[in-house]
Design a protein around this motif. Structure first.
Motif, PDB file in Angstrom:
ATOM      1  N   GLY A 185       9.214  -7.075   4.458  1.00 13.21           N
ATOM      2  CA  GLY A 185      10.543  -6.563   4.801  1.00 13.21           C
ATOM      3  C   GLY A 185      10.630  -5.057   4.732  1.00 13.21           C
ATOM      4  N   GLU A 186      11.467  -4.585   3.829  1.00 15.95           N
ATOM      5  CA  GLU A 186      11.809  -3.160   3.763  1.00 15.95           C
ATOM      6  C   GLU A 186      10.738  -2.268   3.166  1.00 15.95           C
ATOM      7  N   ARG A 187       9.839  -2.830   2.397  1.00 14.54           N
ATOM      8  CA  ARG A 187       8.821  -2.053   1.672  1.00 14.54           C
ATOM      9  C   ARG A 187       9.483  -0.960   0.837  1.00 14.54           C
ATOM     10  N   SER A 188      10.413  -1.413   0.009  1.00 12.25           N
ATOM     11  CA  SER A 188      11.159  -0.485  -0.834  1.00 12.25           C
ATOM     12  C   SER A 188      10.439  -0.165  -2.136  1.00 12.25           C
ATOM     13  N   GLY A 189       9.371  -0.840  -2.434  1.00 16.58           N
ATOM     14  CA  GLY A 189       8.621  -0.510  -3.634  1.00 16.58           C
ATOM     15  C   GLY A 189       7.926  -1.676  -4.306  1.00 16.58           C
ATOM     16  N   HIS A 190       8.530  -2.866  -4.283  1.00 17.86           N
ATOM     17  CA  HIS A 190       7.932  -4.021  -4.961  1.00 17.86           C
ATOM     18  C   HIS A 190       6.561  -4.373  -4.393  1.00 17.86           C
ATOM     19  N   PHE A 191       6.339  -4.067  -3.120  1.00 23.13           N
ATOM     20  CA  PHE A 191       5.062  -4.407  -2.497  1.00 23.13           C
ATOM     21  C   PHE A 191       3.897  -3.663  -3.155  1.00 23.13           C
ATOM     22  N   ARG A 192       4.191  -2.537  -3.801  1.00 21.43           N
ATOM     23  CA  ARG A 192       3.131  -1.755  -4.452  1.00 21.43           C
ATOM     24  C   ARG A 192       2.461  -2.535  -5.593  1.00 21.43           C
ATOM     25  N   LEU A 193       3.149  -3.557  -6.063  1.00 27.81           N
ATOM     26  CA  LEU A 193       2.568  -4.412  -7.090  1.00 27.81           C
ATOM     27  C   LEU A 193       1.244  -5.001  -6.600  1.00 27.81           C
ATOM     28  N   ILE A 194       1.139  -5.254  -5.319  1.00 27.67           N
ATOM     29  CA  ILE A 194      -0.094  -5.816  -4.767  1.00 27.67           C
ATOM     30  C   ILE A 194      -1.263  -4.878  -5.059  1.00 27.67           C
ATOM     31  N   ALA A 195      -1.086  -3.592  -4.784  1.00 31.88           N
ATOM     32  CA  ALA A 195      -2.149  -2.616  -5.039  1.00 31.88           C
ATOM     33  C   ALA A 195      -2.486  -2.545  -6.524  1.00 31.88           C
ATOM     34  N   CYS A 196      -1.468  -2.565  -7.367  1.00 28.67           N
ATOM     35  CA  CYS A 196      -1.693  -2.526  -8.817  1.00 28.67           C
ATOM     36  C   CYS A 196      -2.472  -3.744  -9.276  1.00 28.67           C
ATOM     37  N   GLU A 197      -2.094  -4.887  -8.750  1.00 34.38           N
ATOM     38  CA  GLU A 197      -2.736  -6.128  -9.175  1.00 34.38           C
ATOM     39  C   GLU A 197      -4.151  -6.270  -8.618  1.00 34.38           C
ATOM     40  N   VAL A 198      -4.436  -5.664  -7.485  1.00 34.98           N
ATOM     41  CA  VAL A 198      -5.816  -5.641  -6.994  1.00 34.98           C
ATOM     42  C   VAL A 198      -6.693  -4.992  -8.055  1.00 34.98           C
ATOM     43  N   SER A 199      -6.256  -3.843  -8.564  1.00 35.98           N
ATOM     44  CA  SER A 199      -7.024  -3.117  -9.579  1.00 35.98           C
ATOM     45  C   SER A 199      -7.131  -3.905 -10.883  1.00 35.98           C
ATOM     46  N   SER A 200      -6.016  -4.458 -11.342  1.00 35.22           N
ATOM     47  CA  SER A 200      -6.070  -5.174 -12.617  1.00 35.22           C
ATOM     48  C   SER A 200      -6.905  -6.448 -12.498  1.00 35.22           C
ATOM     49  N   HIS A 201      -6.817  -7.147 -11.372  1.00 39.66           N
ATOM     50  CA  HIS A 201      -7.635  -8.346 -11.199  1.00 39.66           C
ATOM     51  C   HIS A 201      -9.109  -7.985 -11.042  1.00 39.66           C
ATOM     52  N   ASP A 202      -9.401  -6.840 -10.430  1.00 39.55           N
ATOM     53  CA  ASP A 202     -10.787  -6.363 -10.396  1.00 39.55           C
ATOM     54  C   ASP A 202     -11.306  -6.179 -11.823  1.00 39.55           C
ATOM     55  N   ALA A 203     -10.466  -5.586 -12.666  1.00 35.94           N
ATOM     56  CA  ALA A 203     -10.853  -5.353 -14.062  1.00 35.94           C
ATOM     57  C   ALA A 203     -11.078  -6.661 -14.817  1.00 35.94           C
ATOM     58  N   TYR A 204     -10.321  -7.707 -14.454  1.00 37.22           N
ATOM     59  CA  TYR A 204     -10.513  -9.027 -15.081  1.00 37.22           C
ATOM     60  C   TYR A 204     -11.753  -9.731 -14.552  1.00 37.22           C
ATOM     61  N   GLY A 205     -12.320  -9.204 -13.472  1.00 37.87           N
ATOM     62  CA  GLY A 205     -13.480  -9.845 -12.855  1.00 37.87           C
ATOM     63  C   GLY A 205     -13.109 -10.873 -11.803  1.00 37.87           C
ATOM     64  N   THR A 206     -11.856 -10.846 -11.352  1.00 36.04           N
ATOM     65  CA  THR A 206     -11.427 -11.769 -10.303  1.00 36.04           C
ATOM     66  C   THR A 206     -11.963 -11.281  -8.962  1.00 36.04           C
ATOM     67  N   PRO A 207     -12.723 -12.114  -8.256  1.00 37.61           N
ATOM     68  CA  PRO A 207     -13.223 -11.696  -6.954  1.00 37.61           C
ATOM     69  C   PRO A 207     -12.066 -11.363  -5.999  1.00 37.61           C
ATOM     70  N   ARG A 208     -12.257 -10.358  -5.193  1.00 38.92           N
ATOM     71  CA  ARG A 208     -11.207  -9.915  -4.259  1.00 38.92           C
ATOM     72  C   ARG A 208     -10.771 -11.048  -3.335  1.00 38.92           C
ATOM     73  N   ASP A 209     -11.714 -11.840  -2.840  1.00 36.01           N
ATOM     74  CA  ASP A 209     -11.335 -12.929  -1.936  1.00 36.01           C
ATOM     75  C   ASP A 209     -10.488 -13.980  -2.639  1.00 36.01           C
ATOM     76  N   LEU A 210     -10.702 -14.170  -3.922  1.00 34.12           N
ATOM     77  CA  LEU A 210      -9.877 -15.110  -4.681  1.00 34.12           C
ATOM     78  C   LEU A 210      -8.468 -14.541  -4.881  1.00 34.12           C
ATOM     79  N   PHE A 211      -8.379 -13.233  -5.133  1.00 39.61           N
ATOM     80  CA  PHE A 211      -7.076 -12.583  -5.252  1.00 39.61           C
ATOM     81  C   PHE A 211      -6.285 -12.770  -3.962  1.00 39.61           C
ATOM     82  N   ILE A 212      -6.906 -12.526  -2.831  1.00 38.75           N
ATOM     83  CA  ILE A 212      -6.248 -12.661  -1.525  1.00 38.75           C
ATOM     84  C   ILE A 212      -5.926 -14.127  -1.236  1.00 38.75           C
ATOM     85  N   ALA A 213      -6.784 -15.030  -1.686  1.00 37.46           N
ATOM     86  CA  ALA A 213      -6.569 -16.462  -1.442  1.00 37.46           C
ATOM     87  C   ALA A 213      -5.260 -16.955  -2.042  1.00 37.46           C
ATOM     88  N   PHE A 214      -4.800 -16.324  -3.119  1.00 36.52           N
ATOM     89  CA  PHE A 214      -3.558 -16.750  -3.755  1.00 36.52           C
ATOM     90  C   PHE A 214      -2.378 -16.656  -2.789  1.00 36.52           C
TER      91      PHE A 214
END
Length: 134
Positions: free
Chosen positions: A66-95
């Motif tokens: 929708g508006e991309r008012s800011g909540h969407f940035r959580l996706i970028a943050c969570e990519v980094s944090s899930h990388d740190a947890y060892g979650t494969p990127r394709d699994l993150f996207i699969a969610f």
């Protein structure tokens, strides 16, 4: 109340009319398709974590679509944090696809071609965005 012209938002609105809580459906599908994810959640208190994670993900999806008012940035943050947890990127996207597939099954004949196209585009855009955020 008039339905949203945004097909992604429509899919969530229609689902809300059929199901009070998507959490069990989404995680059942996640665990069936990716059994390795079950060990990523603690045995005690994980229901709250799952519900919170899904709610934040839905907020990010709706903002991204929708508006991309800011909540969407959580996706970028969570990519980094899930990388740190060892979650494969394709699994993150699969969610995100798990959420889409859960909505599709729940909506049945209300899952329109417009909604399907919007979700396909959204998933491609999120995949690209997550790659940039890496």
């Amino acid at each position: 109340m008039n339905p949203s012209p945004n097909p992604i938002e429509q899919s969530f609105d229609l689902a809300a009319a059929r199901c009070a809580d998507l959490t069990p459906l989404v995680y059942q599908r996640l665990f069936e398709q990716h059994p390795e994810t079950q060990t990523m959640f603690r045995s005690q208190g994980s229901e709250l974590v799952k519900g919170s994670m899904l709610a934040l993900t839905i907020e990010a999806i709706l903002d991204f679509a929708g508006e991309r008012s800011g909540h969407f940035r959580l996706i970028a943050c969570e990519v980094s944090s899930h990388d740190a947890y060892g979650t494969p990127r394709d699994l993150f996207i699969a969610f995100f696809a798990i959420i889409r597939d859960t909505l599709c099954d729940l909506l049945g004949d209300q899952w329109s071609p417009d909604i399907a196209r919007a979700w396909e585009q959204l998933l491609a855009d999120i995949d690209a965005f997550a790659g940039i955020a890496a």
